[in-house]
Design a protein around this motif. Structure first.
Motif, PDB file in Angstrom:
ATOM      1  N   UNK A  52       0.777  -1.291   0.292  1.00 37.90           N
ATOM      2  CA  UNK A  52      -0.216   0.036   0.126  1.00 37.90           C
ATOM      3  C   UNK A  52       0.855   1.096  -0.287  1.00 37.90           C
ATOM      4  N   UNK A  53       1.749   1.501   1.177  1.00 40.33           N
ATOM      5  CA  UNK A  53       2.889   2.093   0.534  1.00 40.33           C
ATOM      6  C   UNK A  53       3.137   2.654  -0.419  1.00 40.33           C
ATOM      7  N   UNK A  54       3.963   1.638  -1.071  1.00 36.76           N
ATOM      8  CA  UNK A  54       4.500   1.747  -2.593  1.00 36.76           C
ATOM      9  C   UNK A  54       3.242   2.058  -3.684  1.00 36.76           C
ATOM     10  N   UNK A  55       2.526   1.777  -3.881  1.00 35.86           N
ATOM     11  CA  UNK A  55       1.231   2.450  -4.383  1.00 35.86           C
ATOM     12  C   UNK A  55       0.781   3.718  -3.976  1.00 35.86           C
ATOM     13  N   UNK A  56       0.924   4.332  -2.863  1.00 36.91           N
ATOM     14  CA  UNK A  56       1.285   5.825  -2.313  1.00 36.91           C
ATOM     15  C   UNK A  56       1.718   6.508  -2.535  1.00 36.91           C
ATOM     16  N   UNK A  57       3.176   6.067  -2.602  1.00 35.71           N
ATOM     17  CA  UNK A  57       4.687   6.681  -3.762  1.00 35.71           C
ATOM     18  C   UNK A  57       3.768   6.795  -4.730  1.00 35.71           C
TER      19      UNK A  57
END
Length: 462
Positions: free
Chosen positions: A291-296
């Motif tokens: 999820x963090x990489x998608x948000x980035x």
């Protein structure tokens, strides 16, 4: 109490070993001689012992064939081929010689001794006298030593009929010239056998427990190292993106909002990583990182004034590539073709006839493609792809481990449930990739309420 007195306390295994030594020492004078001792010593490490001076004897191919047949037998069988001189230690009786060897070896099974062409047998797993009868029948039917021995092993296996139970070794049959001495020897050997079995069982249990602990620790270390690589990769990418966004922060609040969300999930991943004590705990780390990489990626798109990406699973070939853009047909070298999610770079490679390089993980002393990793990597991989994980790696070791789901799969760290994020898979509310704005309770638990990334927040939406 005397000040200089010392008391020595023996541990149970040491005490049992001392008792065994004393008992064997007491039994020594009544035991058979060097032929039996030498034969028993060799049979403890190899079920077939052929003395170099034995006549008749076995050739090397015949010996290997007999060893292979003994290994396939469903009951313990031991065979010794000896010179005729060995019979002197049993009064010329080959059956008694076999019993002496069995008692000296100290293990359950059926023992065949051929000394100078005379066969004899004894057993503590078959009925009394049955082994001698089987040997006599096999050697009467076949004059060739190797053929008769193979026939004997088959007859013993048929007579056993089922796996043998552990039993203390039997003593040799009583001699006509010393019934009292042999009776005492029988009692001593029975006690010694029981003590030896108890000590051996204790040591085996300890060793098995220690090996299991070591294997579990190695498995966790391997998966933990891969999760740590993922954490560092996202942290480095965020740091680089953060430098670029500083100049645009005031004029691009949506990009800042997504970047903040990426940092929040990186922090969740780091906290889950520190709490993890087994490979199953690392599923939460993978989901939070996904999820963090998608948000980035969404923040970068906003910063570059592009449309944010669709909420899709990460790139199959390496989750550090970021969200996938579409499914592509993948034809692995060893397995059926299947569609997998891929990033732009991997899609281009496949479209031009290339093969994207898969993520490789270290297990043991080698690095292997992640889909060939052993079962303890299942939660790390499942945390990224959730319910779709097993189908993506079907036919590979990791796929077989994921057939019944993966431990640690239920988490609330963010995404990671295959083609839909965790908020939809567990709550029915689709996480479109926006920033977190609040929470509310429902029958299925806490639902995360998120902003719509396509809604203009500066205009007062939501």
């Amino acid at each position: 109490m005397l000040r200089g007195a010392r008391r020595t306390i023996l541990a149970p295994p040491a005490l049992a070993l001392l008792v065994l030594v004393l008992l064997v020492g007491l039994a020594g004078p009544a035991a058979a001689g060097p032929w039996v001792d030498r034969t028993a010593g060799n049979l403890r490490g190899d079920p077939l012992y052929v003395h170099p001076a034995a006549r008749p004897t076995l050739s090397q191919p015949e010996a290997e064939r007999i060893r292979a047949r003994i290994a396939l037998a469903g009951t313990p069988v031991y065979v010794a081929i000896l010179p005729a001189q060995a019979l002197t230690e049993a009064g010329g009786d080959a059956n008694r010689l076999a019993a002496l060897v069995a008692a000296s070896v100290g293990g359950p099974g059926t023992y065949l001794v051929v000394a100078g062409g005379d066969e004899g047998a004894g057993s503590n797993t078959l009925a009394q006298g049955q082994a001698a009868g089987l040997a006599r029948a096999a050697f009467q039917r076949h004059p060739d030593l190797a053929t008769a021995t193979l026939d004997f092993v088959g007859r013993v296996e048929a007579a056993a009929g089922r796996p043998t139970a552990t039993a203390p070794p039997v003593a040799p049959p009583p001699a006509t010239d010393g019934p009292t001495s042999d009776a005492a020897l029988r009692v001593v050997l029975a006690i010694a056998g029981l003590v030896a079995l108890a000590v051996l069982a204790s040591l085996l249990l300890r060793d098995r427990s220690a090996r299991r602990t070591v294997r579990s620790g190695h498995a966790f270390s391997e998966v933990r190292a891969v999760s740590q690589e993922d954490l560092r990769s996202l942290a480095d990418d965020l740091r680089n993106l953060d430098v670029d966004l500083q100049a645009e922060a005031d004029g691009n609040p949506r990009a800042v909002n997504q970047l903040t969300r990426a940092y929040e999930h990186l922090e969740r991943a780091e906290e889950a990583f520190e709490r993890a004590t087994s490979p199953t705990d690392l599923a939460q780390v993978s989901s939070a990182l996904e999820t963090g990489r998608f948000a980035m990626t969404a923040a970068r798109a906003r910063f570059e004034r592009r449309d944010p990406p669709r909420r899709r699973p990460p790139c199959f070939f390496d989750t550090r590539h970021g969200p996938s853009v579409d499914d592509v047909g993948w034809e692995p070298e060893h397995g059926p073709p299947r569609p997998v999610p891929a990033c732009w770079a991997c899609m281009r490679q496949i479209a031009t006839g290339g093969r994207p390089r898969p993520r490789r993980v270290r297990t043991g002393l080698r690095r292997v493609p992640f889909y060939e990793a052993p079962p303890h990597f299942e939660s790390w991989f499942g945390g990224y792809f959730g319910g779709a994980a097993a189908d993506l790696v079907a036919g590979f070791p990791l796929g077989r481990a994921l057939d019944d789901g993966f431990a640690g799969g239920l988490n609330t760290s963010g995404g990671g449930y295959g083609y839909l994020p965790v908020s939809y898979a567990e709550t029915g509310v689709l996480d479109s990739g926006g920033g977190i704005t609040g929470e509310r309770e429902s029958d299925s638990g806490t639902i995360t309420i998120q902003e719509d990334p396509d809604e203009d927040q500066s205009a007062g939406g939501r």
